[in-house]
Design an enzyme around this catalytic site. Sequence first.
Site, PDB file in Angstrom:
ATOM      1  N   GLU A 441       0.855  -1.215   0.018  1.00  0.00           N
ATOM      2  CA  GLU A 441       0.017  -0.110  -0.098  1.00  0.00           C
ATOM      3  C   GLU A 441       0.911   1.331   0.175  1.00  0.00           C
ATOM      4  O   GLU A 441       0.624   2.320   0.470  1.00  0.00           O
ATOM      5  CB  GLU A 441      -1.009  -0.008   1.240  1.00  0.00           C
ATOM      6  CG  GLU A 441      -2.262   0.585   0.916  1.00  0.00           C
ATOM      7  CD  GLU A 441      -2.875   0.307  -0.426  1.00  0.00           C
ATOM      8  OE1 GLU A 441      -2.958  -0.634  -0.461  1.00  0.00           O
ATOM      9  OE2 GLU A 441      -2.866   1.473  -1.116  1.00  0.00           O
TER      10      GLU A 441
HETATM   11  C1  LIG Z   1       1.723  -9.528   0.451  1.00  0.00           C
HETATM   12  C2  LIG Z   1       1.632  -8.513  -0.613  1.00  0.00           C
HETATM   13  C3  LIG Z   1       0.573  -8.132  -1.087  1.00  0.00           C
HETATM   14  C4  LIG Z   1       0.300  -7.081  -2.038  1.00  0.00           C
HETATM   15  N1  LIG Z   1      -0.835  -6.545  -2.097  1.00  0.00           N
HETATM   16  C5  LIG Z   1      -1.279  -5.860  -3.331  1.00  0.00           C
HETATM   17  C6  LIG Z   1      -2.526  -5.445  -3.930  1.00  0.00           C
HETATM   18  O1  LIG Z   1      -3.421  -6.334  -3.505  1.00  0.00           O
HETATM   19  N2  LIG Z   1      -2.567  -4.864  -5.142  1.00  0.00           N
HETATM   20  C7  LIG Z   1      -1.522  -4.228  -5.485  1.00  0.00           C
HETATM   21  O2  LIG Z   1      -1.601  -3.719  -6.654  1.00  0.00           O
HETATM   22  N3  LIG Z   1      -0.336  -4.413  -4.989  1.00  0.00           N
HETATM   23  C8  LIG Z   1      -0.042  -5.002  -3.832  1.00  0.00           C
HETATM   24  N4  LIG Z   1       0.861  -5.347  -3.297  1.00  0.00           N
HETATM   25  C9  LIG Z   1       2.444  -4.604  -3.942  1.00  0.00           C
HETATM   26  C10 LIG Z   1       2.804  -3.601  -2.959  1.00  0.00           C
HETATM   27  O3  LIG Z   1       1.811  -2.790  -2.889  1.00  0.00           O
HETATM   28  C11 LIG Z   1       4.153  -3.229  -3.378  1.00  0.00           C
HETATM   29  O4  LIG Z   1       5.141  -4.224  -3.320  1.00  0.00           O
HETATM   30  C12 LIG Z   1       4.553  -1.824  -2.777  1.00  0.00           C
HETATM   31  O5  LIG Z   1       3.900  -0.938  -3.067  1.00  0.00           O
HETATM   32  C13 LIG Z   1       6.194  -1.625  -3.361  1.00  0.00           C
HETATM   33  O6  LIG Z   1       6.299  -1.781  -4.654  1.00  0.00           O
HETATM   34  P1  LIG Z   1       7.522  -2.741  -5.223  1.00  0.00           P
HETATM   35  O7  LIG Z   1       7.497  -3.844  -4.660  1.00  0.00           O
HETATM   36  O8  LIG Z   1       7.449  -2.767  -6.635  1.00  0.00           O
HETATM   37  O9  LIG Z   1       8.916  -1.947  -4.739  1.00  0.00           O
HETATM   38  P2  LIG Z   1       9.698  -0.570  -5.459  1.00  0.00           P
HETATM   39  O10 LIG Z   1       8.818   0.351  -6.112  1.00  0.00           O
HETATM   40  O11 LIG Z   1      10.787  -1.361  -6.374  1.00  0.00           O
HETATM   41  O12 LIG Z   1      10.348   0.024  -4.138  1.00  0.00           O
HETATM   42  C14 LIG Z   1      11.632  -0.543  -3.690  1.00  0.00           C
HETATM   43  C15 LIG Z   1      11.898   0.183  -2.537  1.00  0.00           C
HETATM   44  O13 LIG Z   1      12.400   1.506  -3.188  1.00  0.00           O
HETATM   45  C16 LIG Z   1      11.762   2.457  -2.450  1.00  0.00           C
HETATM   46  N5  LIG Z   1      11.321   3.741  -3.210  1.00  0.00           N
HETATM   47  C17 LIG Z   1      10.800   3.441  -4.541  1.00  0.00           C
HETATM   48  N6  LIG Z   1      10.404   4.440  -4.971  1.00  0.00           N
HETATM   49  C18 LIG Z   1      10.954   5.665  -4.075  1.00  0.00           C
HETATM   50  C19 LIG Z   1      10.709   6.963  -4.381  1.00  0.00           C
HETATM   51  N7  LIG Z   1      10.351   7.841  -5.423  1.00  0.00           N
HETATM   52  N8  LIG Z   1      11.112   7.697  -3.150  1.00  0.00           N
HETATM   53  C20 LIG Z   1      11.555   7.148  -2.229  1.00  0.00           C
HETATM   54  N9  LIG Z   1      11.568   5.599  -2.134  1.00  0.00           N
HETATM   55  C21 LIG Z   1      11.368   4.744  -3.201  1.00  0.00           C
HETATM   56  C22 LIG Z   1      10.472   1.914  -1.763  1.00  0.00           C
HETATM   57  O14 LIG Z   1      10.205   2.529  -0.625  1.00  0.00           O
HETATM   58  C23 LIG Z   1      11.285   0.511  -1.436  1.00  0.00           C
HETATM   59  O15 LIG Z   1      11.656   0.394  -0.229  1.00  0.00           O
HETATM   60  C24 LIG Z   1       1.505  -6.433  -2.370  1.00  0.00           C
HETATM   61  C25 LIG Z   1       2.716  -6.762  -1.970  1.00  0.00           C
HETATM   62  C26 LIG Z   1       2.831  -7.786  -1.168  1.00  0.00           C
HETATM   63  C27 LIG Z   1       4.119  -8.265  -1.008  1.00  0.00           C
END
Ligand SMILES: Cc1cc2nc3c(=O)[nH]c(=O)nc-3n(C[C@H](O)[C@H](O)[C@H](O)COP(=O)(O)OP(=O)(O)OC[C@H]3O[C@@H](n4cnc5c(N)ncnc54)[C@H](O)[C@@H]3O)c2cc1C
Length: 600
Positions: A441
């Site tokens: 989220e």
């Molecule tokens: C169990 C689980 C359930 C989930 N449920 C859903 C769901 O129902 N629907 C859905 O759509 N998604 C869902 N997600 C996805 C989840 O919302 C994302 O994993 C999360 O938002 C982070 O995106 P990412 O994994 O691509 O990480 P990335 O976007 O690759 O980020 C990696 C790291 O870099 C940091 N970062 C990236 N960009 C920036 C920035 N601009 N400024 C500062 N820091 C930054 C982030 O904070 C993070 O620490 C789920 C994930 C999991 C693991």
Amino acid sequence: MPSYNPPVKDVRFILDTVVELDRYSNVPGFEAASADIVAAVLEEGGKFAAEVAFPLNQIGDLQGCTRHDDGSVTTPEGFKEAYRQFVEAGWTTLHSPVEFGGQGMPTCVATAFGEFMCSANHSFEMYYGLTRGAINALIAKGSEELQARYIPNMVAGTWTGTMNLTEPHCGTDLGLIKTKAVPGADGSYAITGTKIFISAGEHDLSENIIHLVLAKTPDAPEGSKGISLFVVPKFLVNDDGSLGDRNAVSCGSIEHKMGIHGNATCVMNYDGATGWMVGEENKGLAAMFIMMNDARLGVGLQGLAQGEIAYQNAVHYAHDRRQGRALTGPADPQEKADTLFVHPDVRRMLMDGKALTEGLRALMLWGGLQVDLAHKAQTEEERQTADDLISLLTPVIKGYGTDKGFEIAVNCQQVYGGHGYIREWGMEQYVRDARIAQIYEGANGVQAMDLVGPKLAQNGGRALQLFLKILAEDIAAAKAEPRLAGFAEALEKATGQLQAATMWLMQNAMTNPNNAGAGAYHYMEIMGIVSVGLMWLRMAKGAIARIDAGDGDKAWLEAKLTTARYYAEQIMPDAGALRRKIEGGAETMMALPPEMFANR
Ligand SMILES: Cc1cc2nc3c(=O)[nH]c(=O)nc-3n(C[C@H](O)[C@H](O)[C@H](O)COP(=O)(O)OP(=O)(O)OC[C@H]3O[C@@H](n4cnc5c(N)ncnc54)[C@H](O)[C@@H]3O)c2cc1C
């Protein structure tokens, strides 16, 4: 074996003294929330959580979900029957609008029930959890036709909702999404693409699953300005409301993950699935934000809920476990050792847990009130004020709430010593389950950036000014009451740190935006400390008023005052160190070239 006892008494105290629910009986929906009804909802809701959902929590963790060759997913043993009871008892309708078959109860009452459900069984709660946000997005942006077709069954709980944003190559940066939506002749769209990590994307609990999906139309502008929102049902819905053909959306696999094993986290394949646009073309992100804001508050609540259940169990354990002697001499000389409660370091962990769970609960219930007032208060000014406050504090409730929830769960696991690491005691599950709330989220670092970026700057900083004014008024009034003066002074100091940090960011982020990025997380924490501090001030004031009125439960109220003092002495001073970290700026944080990180 772990246990769970819903904190009904604490919720009622907060609803009376901090939320002051009875002051809002003129707000639509609140007239139905009489004291008797709210008490009954909390009692019965607590009972459902403790007696139906909680016994399935460890089973769900051990069994997880199973995906079959045909793409169907089976939830853990007992979930289906529990969901049937959940729907039959009407819990899905609690907070939904009356015009779609809901009971229209205030958000703060639903928030309390949501906490009970998440503490009892985080994975189970999530099957319905996102549906409310999907309903809100459809109400705000969907056509009347879409609303009539989907919302009543979602309110009834026979259909559940999901949120489809994330793709393999993008989570935070949604401007990169690739899922395509090609318009058809009949006004529908063919949706093609892969979404990953979709919570409750496929399961056996409801008759239909309504996916809200972000995708791009063929000529959409690049980046986040070209995203549209679509509703894509698992089963198409006929004009008479009956279920039609299976849509071309399927679960490709489910993730094996650290926690929330009972909830199916799905890869969803859209192979030309039929969908309908929600709201305007290319305005999908704004529409999805309606769902995401609701979900962010819900995820903050998950943090509190995991902290609460871990805290409750650690308290039981500290009563039962005897190790060593009190530093001041044996507390129970007739026994071979004293209970863990005599050790100040164990007390530190338990007092942190008590002060933070009760403070966060107040913040979240008060936040729930702001959500309702932002939509339903009688004057435009009241609506604006509430909207400013909740939009400023949403990233704080999500980020600070989940960070502290996880920290409490870890500390409470620590209270168990080695037994906290052993599965049968249940504590390691709470740690694993709490962890996800900091990530999904919008990861907490992204919440912090939302706070120092858009949220502080919006309308020339109006929301922060309003929040500071409320703090100043509460502090000034409290200083006049000798029993609150010490707490008020501590909150005044922490507020001063917040103001100094804000000023530093304003002066230094323009010249170098990395200064804002480097300090954002610390800033979110100061804001969390101060907002929970405001809640503790109001709880302390409420406790004093009740003591003075001769309320019967004096020991409980005195414990509130002691916990408020603990919060002032042990948690609020952190604001000073955090402010100094912010003032350290970005220079050293950004100084090393990336290759130096691996050069060791
Ligand atoms: C169990 C689980 C359930 C989930 N449920 C859903 C769901 O129902 N629907 C859905 O759509 N998604 C869902 N997600 C996805 C989840 O919302 C994302 O994993 C999360 O938002 C982070 O995106 P990412 O994994 O691509 O990480 P990335 O976007 O690759 O980020 C990696 C790291 O870099 C940091 N970062 C990236 N960009 C920036 C920035 N601009 N400024 C500062 N820091 C930054 C982030 O904070 C993070 O620490 C789920 C994930 C999991 C693991």
